[in-house]
Design a protein around this motif. Structure first.
Motif, PDB file in Angstrom:
ATOM      1  N   ILE A  29      -4.653   8.417 -12.189  1.00 54.15           N
ATOM      2  CA  ILE A  29      -4.556   7.260 -12.318  1.00 54.15           C
ATOM      3  C   ILE A  29      -4.762   6.527 -10.858  1.00 54.15           C
ATOM      4  CG2 ILE A  29      -2.992   5.242 -12.766  1.00 54.15           C
ATOM      5  CD1 ILE A  29      -1.238   7.168 -14.667  1.00 54.15           C
ATOM      6  N   LYS A  30      -5.517   5.167 -10.969  1.00 53.04           N
ATOM      7  CA  LYS A  30      -6.128   4.703  -9.748  1.00 53.04           C
ATOM      8  C   LYS A  30      -4.688   4.099  -8.895  1.00 53.04           C
ATOM      9  CE  LYS A  30     -10.461   2.800 -11.491  1.00 53.04           C
ATOM     10  NZ  LYS A  30     -11.138   1.445 -11.878  1.00 53.04           N
ATOM     11  N   LEU A  31      -4.932   4.480  -7.737  1.00 50.94           N
ATOM     12  CA  LEU A  31      -4.040   3.627  -6.946  1.00 50.94           C
ATOM     13  C   LEU A  31      -3.749   2.333  -7.141  1.00 50.94           C
ATOM     14  CD1 LEU A  31      -2.331   3.923  -4.262  1.00 50.94           C
ATOM     15  CD2 LEU A  31      -4.221   3.299  -3.013  1.00 50.94           C
ATOM     16  N   THR A  32      -4.731   1.544  -7.354  1.00 47.88           N
ATOM     17  CA  THR A  32      -4.633  -0.069  -7.573  1.00 47.88           C
ATOM     18  C   THR A  32      -3.548  -0.215  -8.719  1.00 47.88           C
ATOM     19  OG1 THR A  32      -6.968  -0.080  -7.529  1.00 47.88           O
ATOM     20  CG2 THR A  32      -5.970  -1.841  -8.302  1.00 47.88           C
ATOM     21  N   TYR A  33      -3.613   0.619  -9.827  1.00 45.17           N
ATOM     22  CA  TYR A  33      -2.458   0.224 -10.695  1.00 45.17           C
ATOM     23  C   TYR A  33      -0.839   0.740 -10.159  1.00 45.17           C
ATOM     24  CZ  TYR A  33      -6.406   0.318 -14.148  1.00 45.17           C
ATOM     25  OH  TYR A  33      -7.616   0.158 -14.726  1.00 45.17           O
ATOM     26  N   PHE A  34      -0.874   1.686  -9.435  1.00 49.35           N
ATOM     27  CA  PHE A  34       0.511   1.925  -8.591  1.00 49.35           C
ATOM     28  C   PHE A  34       0.908   0.857  -8.081  1.00 49.35           C
ATOM     29  CE2 PHE A  34      -0.847   6.446  -9.996  1.00 49.35           C
ATOM     30  CZ  PHE A  34       0.264   6.804 -10.634  1.00 49.35           C
ATOM     31  N   ILE A  35      -0.090   0.106  -7.076  1.00 51.02           N
ATOM     32  CA  ILE A  35       0.172  -0.889  -6.375  1.00 51.02           C
ATOM     33  C   ILE A  35       0.774  -2.087  -7.244  1.00 51.02           C
ATOM     34  CG2 ILE A  35      -0.529  -2.522  -4.735  1.00 51.02           C
ATOM     35  CD1 ILE A  35      -2.468  -0.574  -3.431  1.00 51.02           C
ATOM     36  N   ALA A  36       0.047  -2.428  -8.367  1.00 47.85           N
ATOM     37  CA  ALA A  36       0.312  -3.522  -9.376  1.00 47.85           C
ATOM     38  C   ALA A  36       2.065  -3.144  -9.969  1.00 47.85           C
ATOM     39  CB  ALA A  36      -0.466  -3.282 -10.518  1.00 47.85           C
ATOM     40  N   ILE A  37       1.955  -1.725 -10.206  1.00 50.15           N
ATOM     41  CA  ILE A  37       3.429  -1.431 -10.631  1.00 50.15           C
ATOM     42  C   ILE A  37       4.616  -1.559  -9.582  1.00 50.15           C
ATOM     43  CG2 ILE A  37       4.848   0.585 -11.333  1.00 50.15           C
ATOM     44  CD1 ILE A  37       2.364   2.099 -12.521  1.00 50.15           C
ATOM     45  N   VAL A  49       0.948  -1.230   0.152  1.00 50.05           N
ATOM     46  CA  VAL A  49      -0.060  -0.230   0.118  1.00 50.05           C
ATOM     47  C   VAL A  49       0.913   1.165   0.047  1.00 50.05           C
ATOM     48  CG1 VAL A  49      -1.894   1.302   1.249  1.00 50.05           C
ATOM     49  CG2 VAL A  49      -1.975  -1.209   1.078  1.00 50.05           C
ATOM     50  N   THR A  50       2.109   1.157   0.723  1.00 49.68           N
ATOM     51  CA  THR A  50       2.561   2.389   1.051  1.00 49.68           C
ATOM     52  C   THR A  50       3.417   2.665  -0.116  1.00 49.68           C
ATOM     53  OG1 THR A  50       3.083   1.739   3.227  1.00 49.68           O
ATOM     54  CG2 THR A  50       4.576   3.529   2.453  1.00 49.68           C
ATOM     55  N   GLY A  51       4.149   1.726  -0.949  1.00 47.13           N
ATOM     56  CA  GLY A  51       4.685   1.795  -2.306  1.00 47.13           C
ATOM     57  C   GLY A  51       3.864   2.366  -3.176  1.00 47.13           C
ATOM     58  N   GLY A  65      -3.444  -5.828  -0.518  1.00 39.86           N
ATOM     59  CA  GLY A  65      -3.070  -4.472  -0.475  1.00 39.86           C
ATOM     60  C   GLY A  65      -4.115  -3.476  -1.445  1.00 39.86           C
ATOM     61  N   MET A  66      -4.437  -4.024  -2.327  1.00 38.51           N
ATOM     62  CA  MET A  66      -5.374  -3.289  -3.491  1.00 38.51           C
ATOM     63  C   MET A  66      -6.604  -3.414  -2.911  1.00 38.51           C
ATOM     64  SD  MET A  66      -4.475  -4.920  -7.187  1.00 38.51           S
ATOM     65  CE  MET A  66      -3.187  -4.343  -8.274  1.00 38.51           C
ATOM     66  N   THR A  67      -6.971  -4.644  -2.301  1.00 40.77           N
ATOM     67  CA  THR A  67      -8.199  -4.458  -1.735  1.00 40.77           C
ATOM     68  C   THR A  67      -8.518  -3.732  -0.304  1.00 40.77           C
ATOM     69  OG1 THR A  67      -8.229  -6.809  -2.451  1.00 40.77           O
ATOM     70  CG2 THR A  67     -10.316  -6.197  -1.207  1.00 40.77           C
ATOM     71  N   PHE A  68      -7.372  -3.543   0.585  1.00 39.59           N
ATOM     72  CA  PHE A  68      -7.783  -2.876   1.853  1.00 39.59           C
ATOM     73  C   PHE A  68      -6.696  -2.020   2.059  1.00 39.59           C
ATOM     74  CE2 PHE A  68      -9.455  -7.242   2.179  1.00 39.59           C
ATOM     75  CZ  PHE A  68     -10.770  -6.976   2.412  1.00 39.59           C
ATOM     76  N   PRO A  69      -6.499  -0.734   1.259  1.00 38.01           N
ATOM     77  CA  PRO A  69      -5.471   0.387   1.444  1.00 38.01           C
ATOM     78  C   PRO A  69      -5.743   1.294   2.733  1.00 38.01           C
ATOM     79  CG  PRO A  69      -6.689   0.868  -0.592  1.00 38.01           C
ATOM     80  CD  PRO A  69      -7.464  -0.427   0.059  1.00 38.01           C
ATOM     81  N   PHE A  70      -5.953   0.816   3.668  1.00 44.07           N
ATOM     82  CA  PHE A  70      -6.144   1.588   4.819  1.00 44.07           C
ATOM     83  C   PHE A  70      -4.899   1.791   5.581  1.00 44.07           C
ATOM     84  CE2 PHE A  70     -10.482   1.197   3.378  1.00 44.07           C
ATOM     85  CZ  PHE A  70     -10.994  -0.313   3.714  1.00 44.07           C
ATOM     86  N   PHE A  71      -4.113   2.960   5.037  1.00 44.16           N
ATOM     87  CA  PHE A  71      -2.891   2.965   5.684  1.00 44.16           C
ATOM     88  C   PHE A  71      -2.816   2.932   7.280  1.00 44.16           C
ATOM     89  CE2 PHE A  71       1.133   5.379   6.664  1.00 44.16           C
ATOM     90  CZ  PHE A  71       2.040   4.433   6.360  1.00 44.16           C
TER      91      PHE A  71
END
Length: 450
Positions: A160-168, A140-142, A371-377
């Motif tokens: 761009i969605k956060l989801t895509y950045f987590i995938a990167i 999530v942090t990355g 991480g994509m599903t629950f990104p509550f830092f």
């Protein structure tokens, strides 16, 4: 087999004095990530420990301060630093407390303290939850830091969605996770340790530059009594999460060569002391200056509160990305070791590159998905920090010390360990309550995969 015979094996320590090992078992130990290389120097211990300890948690400390306020906040930070340094020293000492034998993994020490089966049940679930939860939080942090970097560098670009950045971020780990052992990731770990010092310095330096904000308030973050109480509990978890290096300390020490004349605890402890000085240089300025500048309006990640200078904040976010790349690998390595041990020793799979490729890639993909599903830092830090970091960091080493060394009742060692155990248990009970409430509040406003 004597100690001298044992120390003549490849870099001291494949065979334990107490157990005769077959040729296959020795071969498997040379393949497993924790025991495959014992050539580390004391400075490897220093930067591995900095990378393990100074994670994303440091960026949440000003937010924790906003729930604790000045007096309790400073007190809890200092006490945590002292207690965790003490429990870390105990673990370094216990690594070779049985002559000729090394406890290369946390659960092996647990088995020595609590018995063969009970030791596994006490340590393994907790250690796995710690390491997997850290890796999820780092996913999530990355991802968040990559997104912040993109948005800062190019504010007019398409969102761009956060989801895509987590995938990167995860794609880098699909490659790095194939590095065989701790020593092979030492370069990544060194870069991560340097980055942690760099982004911590930027975080507090930019806060000083920004100065005390107009209408800053150091009153409680929440106005209602339940809000204050739950906020306080969650902040305790945030602090616990920030001191989490104990879960990989024995595994790091296992990479250092050891002989009866020069036991591994000497270079390991030197590295730990250096690491803890760096920890203090990162934690205290970020926590105190970040809170001084923003008061109770600070975000759960201090870099999110800092907008200018834009280039500096973009750089800091990229440093965070590089750091959590290294941290993810440090915490993943013992998990890889456990998975590969079960597959090869219990299920009799042949040690191979294919086995490693499939199991490690699967692990990376699972942590990415969660991480994509629950990104509550913020909530994740508090919840996991209290639930599993408190036992493995604050009081489990003390319980093991009492079980193994049996210090005299009411001696200084006995009293110190019981104080740590009581404080650790309180932390374990209270902190998850606050973290869980924060997750529920965040979840009520969150859209999945947004």
């Amino acid at each position: 087999m004597g100690i001298q015979d044992e120390s003549s094996t490849q870099d001291q320590g494949y065979e334990h004095i107490t157990t005769k090992k077959t040729a296959r078992e020795i071969e498997v130990d040379k393949w497993l990530p924790i025991t495959s290389s014992r050539k580390a120097k004391w400075w490897y211990s220093a930067f591995h420990n900095v990378t393990a300890m100074v994670g994303a948690g440091v960026l949440g400390l000003p937010y924790a301060m906003s729930n604790l306020r000045w007096g309790p906040g400073i007190t809890i930070l200092v006490i945590s630093w002292i207690i965790t340094l003490y429990t870390l020293w105990q673990m370094v000492e216990m690594h070779e407390m049985v002559p000729g034998k090394r406890f290369d993994r946390y659960h092996e020490l647990g088995q020595e303290a609590f018995g063969e089966k009970l030791g596994l049940w006490i340590v393994v679930p907790q250690q796995l939850v710690v390491e997997i939860s850290v890796d999820i939080v780092y996913m999530v942090t990355g991802g968040k830091s990559l997104k912040k970097f993109h948005d800062t560098v190019c504010p007019d670009c398409k969102q761009i969605k956060l989801t895509y950045f987590i995938a990167i971020f995860a794609s880098a780990h699909l490659v790095l996770s194939q590095l065989p052992n701790f020593n092979s990731i030492s370069g990544v770990s060194l870069a991560a340790a340097v980055m942690s010092l760099s982004y911590s310095t930027i975080a507090w330096g930019a806060s000083v530059d920004k100065g005390k904000q107009p209408e800053v308030s150091y009153d409680y973050r929440h106005h209602s009594t339940p809000g204050r109480v739950f906020g306080f509990f969650g902040a305790l978890g945030d602090v616990a999460f920030a001191y989490a290096g104990h879960n990989v300390v024995l595994e790091i020490q296992a990479t250092i060569p050891s002989t009866p004349e020069n036991p591994s605890k000497k270079p390991m402890w030197r590295g730990v002391v250096v690491a803890y000085i760096v920890v203090a240089l990162c934690y205290f300025p970020v926590a105190l200056i970040g809170y001084w500048a923003f008061g109770n309006n600070v975000e759960d990640n201090i870099l999110m509160s800092l907008e200018k200078p834009r280039w500096l904040i973009a750089m800091a976010n990229m440093f965070v990305v590089i750091h959590v790349v290294g941290s993810y690998q440090i915490y993943a390595m013992p998990v890889f070791d456990m998975m590969e041990t079960v597959l090869v020793k219990k299920l009799n799979f042949a040690p191979s590159f294919t086995l490693r490729l499939i199991t490690r890639s699967l692990y990376v993909l699972i942590t990415m998905f969660i991480g994509m599903t629950f990104p509550f830092f913020g909530g994740l830090l508090g919840f996991f920090g209290g639930l599993v970091f408190a036992p493995t960091t604050y009081f489990l080493p003390c319980v093991m010390w009492l079980a193994i060394y049996k210090p005299k009742r009411f001696s200084l060692s006995w009293i110190t360990n019981w104080i740590c155990i009581i404080l650790g248990v309180l932390l374990m009970v209270l902190a998850p309550i606050g973290g869980l409430r924060q997750i529920i509040l965040d979840a009520s406003k969150y859209k999945f995969y947004s």
